[in-house]
Every structure is written in C-alpha cells, then in structure tokens.
Write an enzyme that holds these catalytic residues in place. Structure first.
Site, PDB file in Angstrom:
ATOM      1  N   CYS A  86     -21.926  -6.921  -1.883  1.00  9.10           N
ATOM      2  CA  CYS A  86     -22.523  -6.604  -0.582  1.00  9.10           C
ATOM      3  C   CYS A  86     -23.503  -5.424  -0.711  1.00  9.10           C
ATOM      4  CB  CYS A  86     -21.415  -6.362   0.440  1.00  9.10           C
ATOM      5  SG  CYS A  86     -21.993  -6.500   2.139  1.00  9.10           S
ATOM      6  N   HIS A 203     -17.498 -11.055  -0.183  1.00 11.01           N
ATOM      7  CA  HIS A 203     -16.533 -10.046  -0.626  1.00 11.01           C
ATOM      8  C   HIS A 203     -15.333 -10.676  -1.334  1.00 11.01           C
ATOM      9  CE1 HIS A 203     -18.074  -6.408   1.440  1.00 11.01           C
ATOM     10  NE2 HIS A 203     -18.618  -7.286   2.266  1.00 11.01           N
ATOM     11  N   GLU A 205     -13.128  -9.198  -3.024  1.00 18.60           N
ATOM     12  CA  GLU A 205     -11.953  -8.317  -2.905  1.00 18.60           C
ATOM     13  C   GLU A 205     -11.216  -8.520  -1.588  1.00 18.60           C
ATOM     14  OE1 GLU A 205     -14.931  -7.470  -2.187  1.00 18.60           O
ATOM     15  OE2 GLU A 205     -14.996  -5.878  -0.664  1.00 18.60           O
TER      16      GLU A 205
END
Lengths: 230, 79
Positions: A86, A203, A205
């Site tokens: 990002c 994302h 994560e």
C-alpha cells in the site's frame, strides 16, 4: 529468518505486519525507525501501509527521501528482499525501486474492501506459495492505488512477467468491472527486474488469520520465508 | 529571491479530480467548461545569489521531489 518493518511518521500498518511475521509465522522481527541508517541482519524489509508524512505533496514522496530509504535502496541493490504494501508500494515507486506511480483512485473515493486478485506470477520469491492463475481474496484500503506507468514501462512489465497480481472477478476474469481504482491493465502488484522487490496495493498482512477473515495473504509471507530458509 | 513553481499533470494522464470539478461546475450551469485539470502551485523563498544557479537547483528540486515526472510537468518562475 529476520524481518525488518520500517516505521515512517504516519505508518499505521506497521504493527499488523510485525504481528503477522512474529506471531503468526514465528519469525524474528524488529521495527526500524525511518531515521535508521542500517539494515544489517535483516533478510526481508517490509515498508508497511499508512499515510507517511500525511500524504503531503504526493503519497510516498516525502518518505522516499527519509534517511532509511538510502539503506533500503542499497539493501535492494544487494539482493535483499523488499516488500512494499500500500503506502509502502507508493514509497517504492517514488524512490525509483519500482516503475510507475500510484495516482488518485478513478472514483476519487477511499476504498476499503475485499478484492479478488489473480496471481499472474507464481515463480517469484514473494509468490511461490501460490499457483499461477489462482484467485486470492486479499483486501485493499486506499485512496491512491490507481497504478499508472508509461506505455514503454507497462510493456516491459508485461513482457517480462513482472506483474505479480491483477484485480479480477472471483472467477479470475480480468475485466474493468473488477478494477476498483482504474489501474492500467488491472495491475495490483509488480516486481522489480531482479525479482527481489515487490510492491502491492492489497494488504496480505490483513488476510493471515482465520478469526479475522480470509487467509489468502499468507502465501506472500510463506513464499518469502521459504525463499530465505531454503 | 522568490520562485513560483507550477506542477501540472501531463497530457493524456487521467485527472479524476479535474473531472469531478468539471462535473460540479456543469451542475452549477457553467456549461461552457470543456475540461478541467487540477495542478499544484508552490512558492519558495530562496537565499541563493545568482538567478542562473538557482534555476538549475530549482530544476533539480522539481526532478527529485516537487514533481513526479512520470505523470507531471513543472514550470519555474523566478522573481
């Protein structure tokens, strides 16, 4: 192996990245303040999401001249693994480690949503755990994710298989309707020429623990860990 | 010395903000508006002595930070 998570003023996904590599994947991890001038001991450096320097001037522009970025550039040139997520992707383009630029979303809105991504390159050190053509469920959260590069750069990326992920339908169709932000060729993530730098807007994560939703982001970290420990 | 810097989007690069502004102007009955491009304007106070030298350095500032030349052009004016 050891991950370094770079922290810029305004980073806000640094703790998520640290948590995932440390507690989900049980690897060593340390935060690295943006004023640090050493990346010694790290196998992979993560530039997390957020709003470094409040997105002033352009997203990622001011962070790209932080002291630690000289180290990130040398680390990447020396073959170290660099993952920009990002805002981290935006910083990598501004620092010249990846081509192109992330512009304001076509619809002007900040979009926080689950997206389907087609894995285009499953041979890289960041994507080996996936299968080519596999569709994965990983969320996006950004206002400036509209990937743009010159026609020459796009051709180079496409011809050399450096597009890692593309926005697609859940069935894997890469069409305009599945493009959330206006990115050229639905590009969601790209690799550098040497394949040791990945920038992606979604994302991974945020998609690593079943309790929180999809777990398709795990493949990115599994790939990195596999590549380093092999 | 004072410098004015104009950063504008290159031709052909989609400008969603410009589009939105144009849409708003049209909804206010300014129908003569054919296109809007939104850019940035910056003022810099400089301590440099020579205009020539400062122009060179301003160009460097634009290339390195103030503009992203993948999608933006810049113009420098020195007063």
């Amino acid at each position: 192996m050891k991950f370094g998570v770079i922290v810029f003023p305004g980073s806000n996904c640094d703790h998520d990245c640290y948590h995932v590599v440390k507690h989900v994947f049980k690897q060593e991890a340390d935060y690295v303040w943006h004023k640090s001038t050493s990346l010694e001991g790290f196998d992979c450096v993560i530039l997390p999401g957020g709003f470094s320097y409040g997105d002033y001037l352009r997203t990622g522009a001011i962070a790209s001249s932080s002291p630690v970025m000289n180290e990130v550039v040398s680390f990447a040139k020396g073959g170290g693994l660099v993952l920009g997520i990002c805002n981290g992707f935006q910083i990598l383009t501004e620092a010249g480690l990846l081509p192109g630029v992330l512009m304001r979303n076509k619809g002007l809105k900040f979009i926080c949503s689950r997206t389907s991504l087609k894995v285009e390159n499953a041979a890289s050190r960041f994507t080996k755990a996936y299968k080519k053509g596999q569709v994965v469920d990983i969320p996006i959260a950004h206002a400036d994710g509209n990937y743009y590069a010159s026609a020459d750069d796009i051709k180079l990326l496409e011809d050399s298989g450096r597009v890692a992920f593309r926005y697609s339908t859940p069935e894997g169709a890469v069409i305009d309707a599945a493009n959330p932000n206006g990115s050229v060729n639905n590009i969601a993530g790209i690799l550098n020429e040497a394949g040791n730098v990945l920038g992606m807007m979604p994302h991974p994560e945020r998609a690593c623990e079943g309790e929180l939703g999809p777990i398709d982001g795990k493949g990115v970290f599994e790939s990195v860990i596999g590549a380093v420990l092999k | 010395m004072k410098a004015k810097i104009y950063v504008t989007l290159k031709k052909g690069v989609l400008d969603p903000q410009g589009r939105a502004v144009m849409g708003a102007l049209k909804s206010m009955d300014f129908n003569e508006v054919k296109d809007v491009r939104v850019g940035k304007y910056m003022e810099l106070e400089l301590s440099g002595a020579s205009k020539e030298e400062e122009e060179k350095r301003l160009r460097e500032m634009c290339e390195k930070l103030l503009a992203n030349t993948v999608v933006e052009n810049y113009r420098i004016e020195i007063e």
